[in-house]
Design a protein around this motif. Sequence first.
Motif, PDB file in Angstrom:
ATOM      1  N   ASP A 162       0.818  -1.225   0.000  1.00  0.00           N
ATOM      2  CA  ASP A 162       0.000   0.000   0.000  1.00  0.00           C
ATOM      3  C   ASP A 162       0.853   1.277   0.000  1.00  0.00           C
ATOM      4  OD1 ASP A 162      -2.233  -1.658   0.097  1.00  0.00           O
ATOM      5  OD2 ASP A 162      -2.423  -1.527   2.269  1.00  0.00           O
ATOM      6  N   GLY A 163       1.974   1.210  -0.685  1.00  0.00           N
ATOM      7  CA  GLY A 163       2.823   2.398  -0.787  1.00  0.00           C
ATOM      8  C   GLY A 163       3.667   2.673   0.447  1.00  0.00           C
ATOM      9  N   ILE A 164       3.719   1.711   1.360  1.00  0.00           N
ATOM     10  CA  ILE A 164       4.561   1.869   2.556  1.00  0.00           C
ATOM     11  C   ILE A 164       5.655   0.802   2.526  1.00  0.00           C
ATOM     12  CG2 ILE A 164       4.655   1.818   5.095  1.00  0.00           C
ATOM     13  CD1 ILE A 164       2.715   3.923   4.537  1.00  0.00           C
ATOM     14  N   LEU A 165       6.881   1.244   2.621  1.00  0.00           N
ATOM     15  CA  LEU A 165       8.014   0.318   2.708  1.00  0.00           C
ATOM     16  C   LEU A 165       8.289   0.049   4.181  1.00  0.00           C
ATOM     17  CD1 LEU A 165      10.487  -1.044   1.176  1.00  0.00           C
ATOM     18  CD2 LEU A 165      11.746   1.007   1.856  1.00  0.00           C
ATOM     19  N   THR A 166       8.309  -1.235   4.547  1.00  0.00           N
ATOM     20  CA  THR A 166       8.610  -1.598   5.932  1.00  0.00           C
ATOM     21  C   THR A 166       9.897  -2.407   5.950  1.00  0.00           C
ATOM     22  OG1 THR A 166       6.251  -1.647   6.468  1.00  0.00           O
ATOM     23  CG2 THR A 166       7.717  -2.780   8.000  1.00  0.00           C
ATOM     24  N   VAL A 167      10.889  -1.908   6.642  1.00  0.00           N
ATOM     25  CA  VAL A 167      12.167  -2.619   6.745  1.00  0.00           C
ATOM     26  C   VAL A 167      12.308  -3.091   8.190  1.00  0.00           C
ATOM     27  CG1 VAL A 167      14.652  -2.521   6.304  1.00  0.00           C
ATOM     28  CG2 VAL A 167      13.120  -0.983   5.064  1.00  0.00           C
ATOM     29  N   THR A 168      12.411  -4.416   8.343  1.00  0.00           N
ATOM     30  CA  THR A 168      12.563  -4.985   9.682  1.00  0.00           C
ATOM     31  C   THR A 168      14.014  -5.422   9.863  1.00  0.00           C
ATOM     32  OG1 THR A 168      10.292  -5.743   9.510  1.00  0.00           O
ATOM     33  CG2 THR A 168      11.598  -6.702  11.289  1.00  0.00           C
ATOM     34  N   LEU A 169      14.658  -4.863  10.872  1.00  0.00           N
ATOM     35  CA  LEU A 169      16.085  -5.117  11.085  1.00  0.00           C
ATOM     36  C   LEU A 169      16.286  -5.781  12.450  1.00  0.00           C
ATOM     37  CD1 LEU A 169      15.816  -1.679  10.153  1.00  0.00           C
ATOM     38  CD2 LEU A 169      17.917  -2.508   9.150  1.00  0.00           C
ATOM     39  N   PRO A 170      16.488  -7.110  12.445  1.00  0.00           N
ATOM     40  CA  PRO A 170      16.686  -7.787  13.730  1.00  0.00           C
ATOM     41  C   PRO A 170      17.987  -7.324  14.392  1.00  0.00           C
ATOM     42  CG  PRO A 170      16.145  -9.355  11.990  1.00  0.00           C
ATOM     43  CD  PRO A 170      16.481  -8.056  11.322  1.00  0.00           C
ATOM     44  N   LYS A 171      17.910  -7.100  15.665  1.00  0.00           N
ATOM     45  CA  LYS A 171      19.105  -6.653  16.383  1.00  0.00           C
ATOM     46  C   LYS A 171      20.133  -7.778  16.449  1.00  0.00           C
ATOM     47  CE  LYS A 171      16.869  -3.275  19.339  1.00  0.00           C
ATOM     48  NZ  LYS A 171      16.533  -2.899  20.718  1.00  0.00           N
ATOM     49  N   SER A 172      21.383  -7.412  16.441  1.00  0.00           N
ATOM     50  CA  SER A 172      22.431  -8.426  16.568  1.00  0.00           C
ATOM     51  C   SER A 172      22.394  -8.955  18.008  1.00  0.00           C
ATOM     52  CB  SER A 172      23.799  -7.837  16.237  1.00  0.00           C
ATOM     53  OG  SER A 172      24.107  -6.829  17.164  1.00  0.00           O
ATOM     54  N   GLU A 173      22.851 -10.166  18.180  1.00  0.00           N
ATOM     55  CA  GLU A 173      22.778 -10.811  19.493  1.00  0.00           C
ATOM     56  C   GLU A 173      23.385  -9.946  20.592  1.00  0.00           C
ATOM     57  OE1 GLU A 173      21.043 -13.341  20.636  1.00  0.00           O
ATOM     58  OE2 GLU A 173      20.209 -13.475  18.607  1.00  0.00           O
ATOM     59  N   LYS A 174      24.514  -9.329  20.265  1.00  0.00           N
ATOM     60  CA  LYS A 174      25.169  -8.572  21.339  1.00  0.00           C
ATOM     61  C   LYS A 174      24.462  -7.256  21.655  1.00  0.00           C
ATOM     62  CE  LYS A 174      28.761  -6.289  18.669  1.00  0.00           C
ATOM     63  NZ  LYS A 174      30.156  -6.169  18.334  1.00  0.00           N
ATOM     64  N   ALA A 175      23.592  -6.820  20.736  1.00  0.00           N
ATOM     65  CA  ALA A 175      22.868  -5.577  20.997  1.00  0.00           C
ATOM     66  C   ALA A 175      21.586  -5.818  21.793  1.00  0.00           C
ATOM     67  CB  ALA A 175      22.535  -4.890  19.675  1.00  0.00           C
ATOM     68  N   LYS A 176      21.194  -7.110  21.856  1.00  0.00           N
ATOM     69  CA  LYS A 176      19.943  -7.403  22.571  1.00  0.00           C
ATOM     70  C   LYS A 176      20.136  -7.300  24.067  1.00  0.00           C
ATOM     71  CE  LYS A 176      17.835 -10.456  19.219  1.00  0.00           C
ATOM     72  NZ  LYS A 176      17.420 -11.832  18.928  1.00  0.00           N
ATOM     73  N   PRO A 177      19.100  -6.871  24.766  1.00  0.00           N
ATOM     74  CA  PRO A 177      19.243  -6.810  26.227  1.00  0.00           C
ATOM     75  C   PRO A 177      19.419  -8.212  26.815  1.00  0.00           C
ATOM     76  CG  PRO A 177      16.987  -6.268  25.545  1.00  0.00           C
ATOM     77  CD  PRO A 177      17.787  -6.444  24.294  1.00  0.00           C
ATOM     78  N   LYS A 178      20.247  -8.326  27.768  1.00  0.00           N
ATOM     79  CA  LYS A 178      20.517  -9.639  28.377  1.00  0.00           C
ATOM     80  C   LYS A 178      19.958  -9.686  29.795  1.00  0.00           C
ATOM     81  CE  LYS A 178      23.407 -11.723  25.352  1.00  0.00           C
ATOM     82  NZ  LYS A 178      23.332 -10.657  24.372  1.00  0.00           N
ATOM     83  N   GLN A 179      19.401 -10.828  30.089  1.00  0.00           N
ATOM     84  CA  GLN A 179      18.940 -11.051  31.453  1.00  0.00           C
ATOM     85  C   GLN A 179      20.113 -11.718  32.183  1.00  0.00           C
ATOM     86  OE1 GLN A 179      15.658 -10.228  32.254  1.00  0.00           O
ATOM     87  NE2 GLN A 179      16.206 -10.588  34.400  1.00  0.00           N
ATOM     88  N   ILE A 180      20.521 -11.160  33.278  1.00  0.00           N
ATOM     89  CA  ILE A 180      21.640 -11.747  34.031  1.00  0.00           C
ATOM     90  C   ILE A 180      21.074 -12.535  35.218  1.00  0.00           C
ATOM     91  CG2 ILE A 180      23.877 -11.281  35.150  1.00  0.00           C
ATOM     92  CD1 ILE A 180      23.718  -9.913  32.387  1.00  0.00           C
ATOM     93  N   PRO A 181      21.290 -13.827  35.196  1.00  0.00           N
ATOM     94  CA  PRO A 181      20.754 -14.607  36.327  1.00  0.00           C
ATOM     95  C   PRO A 181      21.567 -14.353  37.604  1.00  0.00           C
ATOM     96  CG  PRO A 181      21.964 -16.028  34.816  1.00  0.00           C
ATOM     97  CD  PRO A 181      22.046 -14.659  34.249  1.00  0.00           C
ATOM     98  N   ILE A 182      20.870 -14.357  38.671  1.00  0.00           N
ATOM     99  CA  ILE A 182      21.545 -14.145  39.940  1.00  0.00           C
ATOM    100  C   ILE A 182      21.558 -15.486  40.704  1.00  0.00           C
ATOM    101  CG2 ILE A 182      21.497 -12.890  42.165  1.00  0.00           C
ATOM    102  CD1 ILE A 182      19.755 -10.772  40.640  1.00  0.00           C
ATOM    103  N   THR A 183      22.691 -15.844  41.147  1.00  0.00           N
ATOM    104  CA  THR A 183      22.749 -17.101  41.909  1.00  0.00           C
ATOM    105  C   THR A 183      22.815 -16.755  43.388  1.00  0.00           C
ATOM    106  OG1 THR A 183      25.107 -17.130  41.602  1.00  0.00           O
ATOM    107  CG2 THR A 183      23.823 -18.503  40.102  1.00  0.00           C
ATOM    108  N   VAL A 184      22.173 -17.579  44.132  1.00  0.00           N
ATOM    109  CA  VAL A 184      22.168 -17.369  45.591  1.00  0.00           C
ATOM    110  C   VAL A 184      23.023 -18.453  46.220  1.00  0.00           C
ATOM    111  CG1 VAL A 184      20.732 -17.234  47.656  1.00  0.00           C
ATOM    112  CG2 VAL A 184      19.858 -16.393  45.469  1.00  0.00           C
TER     113      VAL A 184
END
Lengths: 127, 148
Positions: free
Chosen positions: B125-147
């Motif tokens: 419909d006249g709209i260009l959509t570019v989807t750019l997946p983030k590189s692995e290192k740019a993604k937010p990381k969950q850091i597990p905490i060990t007790v």
Amino acid sequence: MNAVAENETQAIRPQPVNTEREFVASNVNILETKDGYVLEAEMPGVNKEGLAVNLEGNALTLEGRRSTPPATGNLVYRESRDVSVRRVFELDTSVAAERISARIEQGVLTVQLPKAEKVKPRKIDVN
Amino acid sequence: VPQTWTFTPFRRATNLHDEVGQLFDYAFGRLAQSQALPGARTPAVDLYEDKDNVTVQAELPGLKKEDISIQLDDGLLTISGERKQEQKDESAESYRSERFVGRFQRVITLPSEVDAEKIKATYTDGILTVTLPKSEKAKPKQIPITVN
């Protein structure tokens, strides 16, 4: 003869956009051929579902509501406008209203406005 | 807000032009119509971001997909191309030509590092959509905490 030509130039006249409801005016091209007028209006994001082409009296109204869903995620930066596009044209009697047709493709609306038979150029045979 | 080579004020001017321009065109006829505004040559873009993707949408009505080019170079996404003059009937006469013809280009600084191999683009419909997946290192990381 001049008066006739002038009238044809005025066949499709732009009207100011309605500023009370928010609209943007789409960019249009208008061409005249010997058989009629071709009007193209840019409506990015609009498809058949969001489009309304109405003829009331001699006022041709083109209105498009964007149907493209926004992308997923947070909107970080925006330039597109979240309003409908609209434009109104006044047609004169040289247009055969009953034969107007329209289609939309990749965000461009094309309206075919055929001329009434009586105004088409006609060759007069000289005896 | 990403840095861009082009800026929005022209965009606003374009919209204003649409409204005021109608009166102008009416008064000055075809003289005024030949003026293409700078804003017309830089398509409007929207930019979205979530944890996995950066998405860019550009308004490019009435093009063929072959006429659009997308490039990624060092964090800069370039959308460019050309709207060609349509072949028209010689006897046809133009009353209005507000749609722009010619080259367009838009450079967008991406807010995050992306994986160039996984970029996808669609044109609807006249709209260009570019989807750019983030590189692995740019993604937010969950850091597990060990007790202990």
